[in-house]
Design a protein around this motif. Sequence first.
Motif, PDB file in Angstrom:
ATOM      1  N   PRO A   7       2.034   4.486 -16.163  1.00 42.22           N
ATOM      2  CA  PRO A   7       0.581   4.351 -16.254  1.00 42.22           C
ATOM      3  C   PRO A   7      -0.111   5.400 -17.112  1.00 42.22           C
ATOM      4  CG  PRO A   7       1.325   4.078 -13.990  1.00 42.22           C
ATOM      5  CD  PRO A   7       2.495   4.557 -14.774  1.00 42.22           C
ATOM      6  N   SER A   8       0.297   6.670 -17.003  1.00 36.84           N
ATOM      7  CA  SER A   8      -0.376   7.713 -17.769  1.00 36.84           C
ATOM      8  C   SER A   8       0.582   8.878 -17.951  1.00 36.84           C
ATOM      9  CB  SER A   8      -1.650   8.173 -17.040  1.00 36.84           C
ATOM     10  OG  SER A   8      -1.309   8.831 -15.835  1.00 36.84           O
ATOM     11  N   ALA A   9       0.132   9.823 -18.744  1.00 39.54           N
ATOM     12  CA  ALA A   9       0.991  10.981 -19.009  1.00 39.54           C
ATOM     13  C   ALA A   9       1.126  11.882 -17.792  1.00 39.54           C
ATOM     14  CB  ALA A   9       0.403  11.788 -20.185  1.00 39.54           C
ATOM     15  N   SER A  10       0.198  11.795 -16.863  1.00 40.28           N
ATOM     16  CA  SER A  10       0.219  12.694 -15.704  1.00 40.28           C
ATOM     17  C   SER A  10       0.869  12.071 -14.474  1.00 40.28           C
ATOM     18  CB  SER A  10      -1.217  13.112 -15.350  1.00 40.28           C
ATOM     19  OG  SER A  10      -1.996  11.957 -15.067  1.00 40.28           O
ATOM     20  N   SER A  11       1.196  10.798 -14.520  1.00 41.60           N
ATOM     21  CA  SER A  11       1.825  10.139 -13.372  1.00 41.60           C
ATOM     22  C   SER A  11       2.969   9.265 -13.854  1.00 41.60           C
ATOM     23  CB  SER A  11       0.796   9.299 -12.611  1.00 41.60           C
ATOM     24  OG  SER A  11       0.289   8.281 -13.450  1.00 41.60           O
ATOM     25  N   ASN A  12       3.785   8.829 -12.929  1.00 40.26           N
ATOM     26  CA  ASN A  12       4.884   7.928 -13.278  1.00 40.26           C
ATOM     27  C   ASN A  12       4.899   6.751 -12.327  1.00 40.26           C
ATOM     28  OD1 ASN A  12       6.314   8.793 -10.900  1.00 40.26           O
ATOM     29  ND2 ASN A  12       6.837  10.664 -12.035  1.00 40.26           N
ATOM     30  N   LEU A  13       5.866   5.880 -12.524  1.00 40.08           N
ATOM     31  CA  LEU A  13       5.900   4.640 -11.766  1.00 40.08           C
ATOM     32  C   LEU A  13       6.032   4.860 -10.264  1.00 40.08           C
ATOM     33  CD1 LEU A  13       5.880   1.571 -12.330  1.00 40.08           C
ATOM     34  CD2 LEU A  13       8.373   1.641 -12.323  1.00 40.08           C
ATOM     35  N   SER A  14       6.668   5.961  -9.869  1.00 40.45           N
ATOM     36  CA  SER A  14       6.902   6.200  -8.440  1.00 40.45           C
ATOM     37  C   SER A  14       5.618   6.443  -7.657  1.00 40.45           C
ATOM     38  CB  SER A  14       7.849   7.396  -8.256  1.00 40.45           C
ATOM     39  OG  SER A  14       7.251   8.573  -8.771  1.00 40.45           O
ATOM     40  N   THR A  15       4.519   6.768  -8.356  1.00 41.05           N
ATOM     41  CA  THR A  15       3.248   7.021  -7.670  1.00 41.05           C
ATOM     42  C   THR A  15       2.335   5.803  -7.647  1.00 41.05           C
ATOM     43  OG1 THR A  15       2.177   7.794  -9.708  1.00 41.05           O
ATOM     44  CG2 THR A  15       3.360   9.438  -8.376  1.00 41.05           C
ATOM     45  N   ASN A  61       0.809  -1.227   0.000  1.00 37.67           N
ATOM     46  CA  ASN A  61       0.000   0.000   0.000  1.00 37.67           C
ATOM     47  C   ASN A  61       0.843   1.280   0.000  1.00 37.67           C
ATOM     48  OD1 ASN A  61      -2.424  -1.464  -0.017  1.00 37.67           O
ATOM     49  ND2 ASN A  61      -2.419  -1.620   2.229  1.00 37.67           N
ATOM     50  N   LYS A  62       2.156   1.152  -0.104  1.00 37.64           N
ATOM     51  CA  LYS A  62       3.022   2.318  -0.288  1.00 37.64           C
ATOM     52  C   LYS A  62       3.418   2.404  -1.752  1.00 37.64           C
ATOM     53  CE  LYS A  62       5.194   2.209   4.316  1.00 37.64           C
ATOM     54  NZ  LYS A  62       6.509   2.111   5.023  1.00 37.64           N
ATOM     55  N   ASN A  63       3.628   3.634  -2.243  1.00 39.78           N
ATOM     56  CA  ASN A  63       4.182   3.740  -3.585  1.00 39.78           C
ATOM     57  C   ASN A  63       5.708   3.746  -3.498  1.00 39.78           C
ATOM     58  OD1 ASN A  63       5.055   6.452  -3.041  1.00 39.78           O
ATOM     59  ND2 ASN A  63       2.993   7.202  -3.571  1.00 39.78           N
TER      60      ASN A  63
END
Length: 339
Positions: free
Chosen positions: A302-310, A272-274
């Motif tokens: 996942p998307s243009a507004s987020s990256n793997l770290s989230t 449950n942590k990113n």
Amino acid sequence: MSAFIRFLIAFFLLLMVIAVGTAGYTLIEHWPVSDSLYMTFITVTTVGFGEVHPLSEQGRHFTIILIVFSIATVGYSVTILFTYIFEGIILKAMREYRMKRSIKRMKDHYIICGCGDVGREVALEFKRTRVRFLIIDREPEKSELARDESILFVKGDAVDDEVLLEANIEQAKGLVSALPEDEANLFVVLTARQLNPRLTIVSQAEEQRTIRKLLKAGANRVISPSQIAGRRLASIILRPSVVNFLDVMVDGPSDSMRMEEVAVETGSPLVNKNLREAGIGRHTGAVIVGINGPDGKTKVNPSASSNLSTVPIRENDVLIAMGNEAQIQHLRNFVKHGR
């Protein structure tokens, strides 16, 4: 010196004693070769049948010398012969007993069906990565891997239920079906899936039309060696730098950067942590390049507004990481214990 070489030496020493004895009696007593050979045999074997003809003084001296050498040679030869026969049988029986006992105790291991070219490479990779595995093959003694006593074999046809059960398939984690015939691989996959529904099964297929059948039979993945070989040959020609990079990542030495997967098990403190909150890179030095979910889908961006770290880490996720051996091991401990 091997037991076989010692056996040959003993055999030739015995022949030499017989030849020297026969020649000696022939030259000293002027007997026919048949009488000299008979006298040599009754002297070497000490059966005490008596002399063939009366011996001269030189003949008696020669007989004394022959008896001394024959006792030593025959004693050595008999010892080596019994050692060669019984040591081989006993050692083979002991190895089979140890192998069966080790197989019964195995859990979460991998089973390789077939020890041909593909199966051999799978076994060598398993051994390099230090995972528990065994090999099922009809004729394991013909495989070059049979000389490695650290590798466990089950002799038999992987198509048979009894052979798979002997390989403790019910406690196995995964199975690789690398038999040369697609029909045999299909039977293995069907049987293995029935015996262990939780098993991860990967099979090879020689023909494209068999791939779909193997998937329906229960294989998780089906690999076509000829297709992979063709694509790799083309990639080496078209993208040599990319191929070299991937080779280093996957097969590089322990002190180089490589890619590995680390499973997030139930109870992990990272659930449950990113990635940013977990601080994996800061604590371990490893770089997470992807997350493979339980559904088999890999998350990279996942998307243009987020990256793997989230992306939040879930139970049974698999982290695809890049780092050296020490960093990967540190990551495994960090995922399991949070430190």
